[in-house]
Write an enzyme that holds these catalytic residues in place. Structure first.
Site, PDB file in Angstrom:
ATOM      1  N   ASN A   1       0.863  -1.186   0.004  1.00 54.22           N
ATOM      2  CA  ASN A   1       0.010  -0.028   0.105  1.00 54.22           C
ATOM      3  C   ASN A   1       0.877   1.266   0.052  1.00 54.22           C
ATOM      4  OD1 ASN A   1      -2.052   2.010   0.337  1.00 54.22           O
ATOM      5  ND2 ASN A   1      -3.110   0.652   1.753  1.00 54.22           N
ATOM      6  N   ASP A   2       1.631   1.460   1.142  1.00 54.77           N
ATOM      7  CA  ASP A   2       2.116   2.755   1.117  1.00 54.77           C
ATOM      8  C   ASP A   2       3.396   2.766   0.276  1.00 54.77           C
ATOM      9  OD1 ASP A   2       0.469   3.649   3.243  1.00 54.77           O
ATOM     10  OD2 ASP A   2       1.690   2.694   4.811  1.00 54.77           O
TER      11      ASP A   2
END
Length: 473
Positions: free
Chosen positions: A399-400
């Site tokens: 994700n990040d």
């Protein structure tokens, strides 16, 4: 055992630690490196036990206490190694850092109590050096213990662990607290009879450990874990000077120096300042936008059969694993997917972010466990330039580390952090259970991009279904 023999034995153990660090630098040699390091530690423990047996000040109850300590520590270590899953490794590393710092603190405190009970202790020639080493070990040890407990709690998502600043003007408070700690150390060295300063120093160090760790959030937590690892080594080295144990000095110095070097490498990889890490000033800016504003009406969900059709014309695929892959234990399914695609003539590689999976090397270990060839696993700097020539980028549970807001939004908490540029691939497939944010707690514009397809499912099941769909097609 004579001091010459014990020092030589410690030197042999230290060489084994250095060899272990060298081999841990590559997945292919990491397992043997880990074994060499463990043997080096066992060797050092045996030598230390022999020294304790020969010590005339240790007898009777002292032997029992050493035995009980070894037994309890061995049982806890074995249980951790057996029962903690790969997804829990970052938290376990955080706890072990704390244990190291706590052990250094308690040994320093015990030595201080023992020293101040000796006759004419304040007049001893080396008392100022002893006080300096003891207070430094206590300061760093307690800071490491509390900071590591907070870090492990945040990684475990324990709700009552503070998150963010807990005081107004906390950076100023942190600086003043640190100066008070330095004052206590210096004054104790200047006047050893003020040994009672160890008590307020302990309180200040504990508060400092909590205050510098609480504001750290999001993808920056792996840097803090490395820094706390370095602190635990520094505390151990200082304790080695307190107890005059050469093995502890060398081992602590190795851990401290290697930890700070790794921390600097990670700061460079994440475009972070080491000064900000030291004073707890990472990832504290306000979140950039809400998920509803970014995702509304823009998410395109796809099934396994629809995604399988992408590979009919694909020539190059890059798989990007993240923490979600570790949670679902999808590494073997990913290997099968790569094998299926390669049988169709598709080139498949893997892109690894330096902090993917919440700690360095987490993804490399998982892929190695599935016997994925090392030469197909490429680091971020090496693979980023190839995404524009990539037909399909498959993001599994990351994700990040693939959030383009790091490049485009200067107000984002992860602004400036280098990411894997998967958004530059012709098509991006994101395998994820939901649109929930990553550890940074911010939405990801990649999910709503024109070239992104969301594949909502558990990582392992999603990949197995995709393999079946490709073979059926």
């Amino acid at each position: 055992m004579s001091p010459a023999i014990s020092n030589f034995a410690y030197l042999v153990g230290s060489v084994m630690f250095i060899l272990a660090l060298k081999r841990l630098s590559h997945p292919r040699t990491a397992v043997r490196g880990n074994l060499i390091g463990a043997l080096g530690m066992l060797f050092a423990i045996i030598v230390t036990i022999k020294i304790a047996i020969d010590d005339p000040d240790i007898a009777g109850t002292g032997y029992w206490l050493i035995g009980i300590g070894l037994f309890v520590g061995s049982v806890i270590g074995a249980l951790f190694a057996i029962r903690v899953p790969m997804t829990g490794m970052p938290q376990m590393v955080g706890l072990l850092n704390g244990f190291g710092g706590g052990a250094s603190f308690f040994v320093a405190a015990a030595e201080l109590v023992s020293k101040t009970n000796e006759p004419n202790w304040a007049a001893q020639a080396d008392i100022r050096f002893f006080m300096g080493a003891t207070f430094v070990a206590g300061l760093i040890g307690m800071l490491t213990l509390l900071g590591s407990l907070v870090a492990a709690g945040k990684l475990q998502d324990i709700k009552w662990v503070p998150n963010g600043d807990i005081l107004p003007m906390q950076r100023v408070v942190n600086g003043l607290t640190f100066l008070l700690c330095v004052f206590a150390v210096v004054f104790a060295v200047y006047d050893p009879t003020k040994y009672w300063l160890f008590v307020p120093l302990t309180v200040l160090a504990a508060a400092l450990g909590v205050m510098v760790t609480c504001p750290i959030g999001g993808a920056d937590m792996p840097v803090v874990i490395c820094l706390l690892n370095s602190y635990s080594g520094m505390a151990a080295a200082a304790t080695g000077f307190v107890t005059q144990n050469d093995g502890l000095i060398i081992a602590g110095s190795l851990v401290g120096s290697s930890g700070i070097i790794l921390c600097m490498i990670m700061c460079k990889a994440m475009n972070r300042s080491l000064t900000n890490v030291l004073f707890g000033k990472l990832g504290t800016s306000q979140s950039a936008g809400k998920g509803d504003d970014i995702y509304a009406g823009k998410i395109k969900a796809a099934s396994a059969e629809e995604i399988a059709m992408l590979f009919d014309s694909a020539r190059r695929v890059v798989i990007v694993p993240g923490y979600g892959l570790a949670v679902s234990q999808a590494q073997h399914a990913v290997r099968d997917l790569a094998g299926t695609l390669e049988a169709k003539g598709v080139e498949v590689e893997y892109g690894i972010h330096p902090v993917a999976g919440r700690m360095p090397g987490h993804m490399n270990v998982l892929l190695a466990e599935a016997n994925i060839p090392y030469e197909k696993v490429r680091e971020m700097d090496d693979i980023n330039s190839t995404f524009e020539q990539t037909d399909v980028a498959i993001v599994i549970g990351a994700n990040d580390v693939v959030n383009p807001a790091a490049r485009t939004d200067p107000k984002s908490p992860i602004a400036g952090m280098p990411i894997l540029d998967v958004d530059k691939a012709r098509t991006v497939v994101v395998v994820k259970r939901s649109l929930s944010p990553g550890f940074a707690g911010i939405p990801n514009p990649l999910f709503a991009a024109d070239n992104t397809l969301m594949y909502f499912a558990d990582g392992k099941k999603a990949i197995l279904d995709l393999v079946a769909a490709i073979k059926a097609g």
